[in-house]
Design a protein around this motif. Structure first.
Motif, PDB file in Angstrom:
ATOM      1  N   GLU A 288      44.111 -79.847  57.032  1.00 28.80           N
ATOM      2  CA  GLU A 288      44.244 -79.833  58.495  1.00 28.80           C
ATOM      3  C   GLU A 288      45.703 -80.121  58.817  1.00 28.80           C
ATOM      4  N   ILE A 289      46.263 -79.344  59.740  1.00 24.70           N
ATOM      5  CA  ILE A 289      47.623 -79.604  60.211  1.00 24.70           C
ATOM      6  C   ILE A 289      47.523 -79.875  61.698  1.00 24.70           C
ATOM      7  N   ARG A 290      48.098 -81.002  62.111  1.00 25.09           N
ATOM      8  CA  ARG A 290      48.080 -81.353  63.528  1.00 25.09           C
ATOM      9  C   ARG A 290      49.409 -81.964  63.913  1.00 25.09           C
ATOM     10  N   GLU A 291      49.646 -81.992  65.219  1.00 20.46           N
ATOM     11  CA  GLU A 291      50.862 -82.596  65.738  1.00 20.46           C
ATOM     12  C   GLU A 291      50.866 -84.089  65.402  1.00 20.46           C
ATOM     13  N   LEU A 292      51.993 -84.574  64.962  1.00 21.45           N
ATOM     14  CA  LEU A 292      52.172 -86.000  64.707  1.00 21.45           C
ATOM     15  C   LEU A 292      52.512 -86.664  66.036  1.00 21.45           C
TER      16      LEU A 292
ATOM     17  N   VAL B 232      59.863 -83.216  67.471  1.00 20.50           N
ATOM     18  CA  VAL B 232      58.521 -82.683  67.267  1.00 20.50           C
ATOM     19  C   VAL B 232      58.189 -82.756  65.787  1.00 20.50           C
ATOM     20  N   ALA B 233      56.931 -82.990  65.488  1.00 22.90           N
ATOM     21  CA  ALA B 233      56.525 -83.112  64.094  1.00 22.90           C
ATOM     22  C   ALA B 233      55.060 -82.756  63.948  1.00 22.90           C
ATOM     23  N   VAL B 234      54.728 -82.252  62.768  1.00 18.54           N
ATOM     24  CA  VAL B 234      53.342 -82.016  62.405  1.00 18.54           C
ATOM     25  C   VAL B 234      53.077 -82.732  61.094  1.00 18.54           C
TER      26      VAL B 234
END
Length: 166
Positions: free
Chosen positions: A3-7, A55-57
Protein backbone atom coordinates in the motif's frame (compact mmCIF):
# COMPACT_ATOMS: atom_id res chain seq x y z
CA UNK A 1 0.48 -6.61 -0.61
CA UNK A 2 1.97 -3.12 -0.92
CA UNK A 3 0.00 0.00 0.00
CA UNK A 4 1.30 3.46 -0.85
CA UNK A 5 -0.27 6.45 0.86
CA UNK A 6 0.52 10.06 1.59
CA UNK A 7 2.73 10.52 4.63
CA UNK A 8 1.32 12.91 7.20
CA UNK A 9 2.94 15.45 9.50
CA UNK A 10 4.58 13.92 12.55
CA UNK A 11 4.59 10.25 11.53
CA UNK A 12 7.82 9.60 13.39
CA UNK A 13 7.01 5.90 13.76
CA UNK A 14 7.03 5.42 9.96
CA UNK A 15 10.21 7.47 9.58
CA UNK A 16 11.99 5.54 12.33
CA UNK A 17 10.91 2.11 11.06
CA UNK A 18 12.13 2.82 7.53
CA UNK A 19 15.42 4.28 8.79
CA UNK A 20 16.00 1.20 10.99
CA UNK A 21 15.42 -1.05 7.96
CA UNK A 22 18.32 0.52 6.06
CA UNK A 23 21.76 -1.06 6.20
CA UNK A 24 24.82 1.10 6.79
CA UNK A 25 25.48 1.02 3.03
CA UNK A 26 21.91 2.09 2.19
CA UNK A 27 22.13 4.93 4.71
CA UNK A 28 25.40 6.07 3.18
CA UNK A 29 23.90 6.02 -0.31
CA UNK A 30 20.84 7.97 0.86
CA UNK A 31 22.57 10.58 3.06
CA UNK A 32 26.03 10.61 1.36
CA UNK A 33 27.69 10.09 4.72
CA UNK A 34 27.91 7.40 7.40
CA UNK A 35 24.75 7.96 9.45
CA UNK A 36 24.11 5.74 12.45
CA UNK A 37 21.04 7.61 13.65
CA UNK A 38 18.98 10.67 12.83
CA UNK A 39 19.47 13.74 14.99
CA UNK A 40 16.41 15.23 16.68
CA UNK A 41 16.51 18.11 14.20
CA UNK A 42 16.73 15.77 11.19
CA UNK A 43 13.80 13.71 12.50
CA UNK A 44 11.70 16.87 12.95
CA UNK A 45 12.55 18.09 9.46
CA UNK A 46 11.85 14.75 7.79
CA UNK A 47 8.56 14.35 9.67
CA UNK A 48 7.38 17.92 8.96
CA UNK A 49 5.24 16.99 5.96
CA UNK A 50 2.81 19.78 5.13
CA UNK A 51 1.30 18.53 1.87
CA UNK A 52 2.41 21.64 0.04
CA UNK A 53 6.11 22.54 0.37
CA UNK A 54 7.03 19.11 1.72
CA UNK A 55 5.13 16.20 0.19
CA UNK A 56 5.83 12.57 0.92
CA UNK A 57 4.44 9.11 0.43
CA UNK A 58 5.12 5.97 2.39
CA UNK A 59 4.92 2.35 1.30
CA UNK A 60 3.66 -0.41 3.57
CA UNK A 61 4.04 -4.17 3.14
CA UNK A 62 1.37 -5.94 5.17
CA UNK A 63 1.12 -2.85 7.36
CA UNK A 64 4.90 -2.50 7.94
CA UNK A 65 6.56 0.71 6.66
CA UNK A 66 9.07 -0.24 3.96
CA UNK A 67 9.77 3.01 2.12
CA UNK A 68 9.40 6.76 1.90
CA UNK A 69 9.73 9.13 -1.05
CA UNK A 70 9.68 12.86 -0.43
CA UNK A 71 10.00 16.11 -2.33
CA UNK A 72 10.82 19.31 -0.46
CA UNK A 73 10.40 22.50 -2.48
CA UNK A 74 12.20 25.78 -2.27
CA UNK A 75 10.54 29.15 -2.95
CA UNK A 76 11.04 28.80 -6.71
CA UNK A 77 9.20 25.47 -7.02
CA UNK A 78 12.32 23.32 -7.34
CA UNK A 79 11.97 20.16 -5.25
CA UNK A 80 14.78 18.13 -3.70
CA UNK A 81 14.14 14.39 -3.88
CA UNK A 82 14.76 11.82 -1.18
CA UNK A 83 13.88 8.12 -1.46
CA UNK A 84 14.57 5.31 0.94
CA UNK A 85 13.46 1.68 0.70
CA UNK A 86 14.32 -0.81 3.44
CA UNK A 87 16.92 -3.29 2.32
CA UNK A 88 14.65 -6.34 2.26
CA UNK A 89 12.18 -4.58 -0.08
CA UNK A 90 14.67 -3.14 -2.58
CA UNK A 91 14.83 -4.06 -6.28
CA UNK A 92 11.09 -4.77 -6.56
CA UNK A 93 9.99 -1.53 -8.24
CA UNK A 94 8.78 0.08 -5.02
CA UNK A 95 11.00 3.16 -5.37
CA UNK A 96 9.60 3.94 -8.82
CA UNK A 97 6.02 3.50 -7.64
CA UNK A 98 6.59 5.87 -4.72
CA UNK A 99 8.48 8.36 -6.89
CA UNK A 100 5.60 8.57 -9.40
CA UNK A 101 3.10 9.12 -6.57
CA UNK A 102 5.12 11.83 -4.83
CA UNK A 103 5.85 13.55 -8.16
CA UNK A 104 2.08 13.74 -8.79
CA UNK A 105 1.56 15.30 -5.36
CA UNK A 106 4.29 17.87 -5.95
CA UNK A 107 2.91 18.75 -9.38
CA UNK A 108 -0.58 19.12 -7.87
CA UNK A 109 0.91 21.49 -5.30
CA UNK A 110 2.22 23.65 -8.14
CA UNK A 111 5.90 22.67 -8.21
CA UNK A 112 7.72 22.48 -11.52
CA UNK A 113 11.15 20.84 -11.18
CA UNK A 114 12.70 17.98 -9.27
CA UNK A 115 16.37 17.55 -8.53
CA UNK A 116 18.16 14.61 -6.98
CA UNK A 117 21.75 14.63 -5.78
CA UNK A 118 22.94 11.04 -6.18
CA UNK A 119 26.32 9.50 -5.47
CA UNK A 120 27.88 9.02 -8.90
CA UNK A 121 28.57 5.38 -8.02
CA UNK A 122 24.93 4.73 -7.09
CA UNK A 123 23.75 3.39 -10.45
CA UNK A 124 20.54 1.97 -8.96
CA UNK A 125 19.43 5.42 -7.77
CA UNK A 126 20.26 6.97 -11.13
CA UNK A 127 18.28 4.25 -12.93
CA UNK A 128 15.37 4.87 -10.54
CA UNK A 129 15.21 8.60 -11.23
CA UNK A 130 15.64 8.09 -14.99
CA UNK A 131 12.92 5.41 -15.05
CA UNK A 132 10.38 7.97 -13.80
CA UNK A 133 11.95 11.05 -15.41
CA UNK A 134 13.53 9.80 -18.67
CA UNK A 135 14.22 13.38 -19.80
CA UNK A 136 16.26 14.22 -16.68
CA UNK A 137 19.53 16.04 -17.31
CA UNK A 138 22.62 14.89 -15.42
CA UNK A 139 25.15 17.32 -13.97
CA UNK A 140 28.20 15.48 -12.55
CA UNK A 141 29.71 17.35 -9.58
CA UNK A 142 32.66 15.43 -8.17
CA UNK A 143 31.43 12.40 -6.24
CA UNK A 144 27.77 13.24 -6.89
CA UNK A 145 25.58 13.73 -9.91
CA UNK A 146 22.64 16.11 -9.85
CA UNK A 147 19.69 14.89 -11.91
CA UNK A 148 17.19 17.61 -12.86
CA UNK A 149 13.81 17.01 -14.49
CA UNK A 150 10.47 18.68 -15.05
CA UNK A 151 7.63 17.41 -12.89
CA UNK A 152 4.76 15.95 -14.89
CA UNK A 153 1.86 18.20 -15.74
CA UNK A 154 -1.08 17.55 -13.47
CA UNK A 155 -3.58 15.49 -15.45
CA UNK A 156 -6.01 14.39 -12.77
CA UNK A 157 -6.99 15.42 -9.25
CA UNK A 158 -4.69 14.14 -6.52
CA UNK A 159 -5.70 13.95 -2.90
CA UNK A 160 -3.66 16.49 -0.92
CA UNK A 161 -3.33 17.23 2.76
CA UNK A 162 -4.20 20.85 1.88
CA UNK A 163 -6.22 22.10 -1.08
CA UNK A 164 -4.40 21.42 -4.35
CA UNK A 165 -3.41 24.22 -6.68
CA UNK A 166 -5.64 24.35 -9.74
Amino acid sequence: MIEIRELHDGEFDVLDTVFEGLSDESRFRRFHAPVRGLTANARRTLAAVDGRRHVAVAAFADGRPVGIARLIADATGVCDLGVEVVDDAQRAGLGARMLREVADLAAAAGHVLVQADVLSTNRAAMRLVLSVFPDAVAFPEGTTTRLVAALPARTSPVACAVPCAA
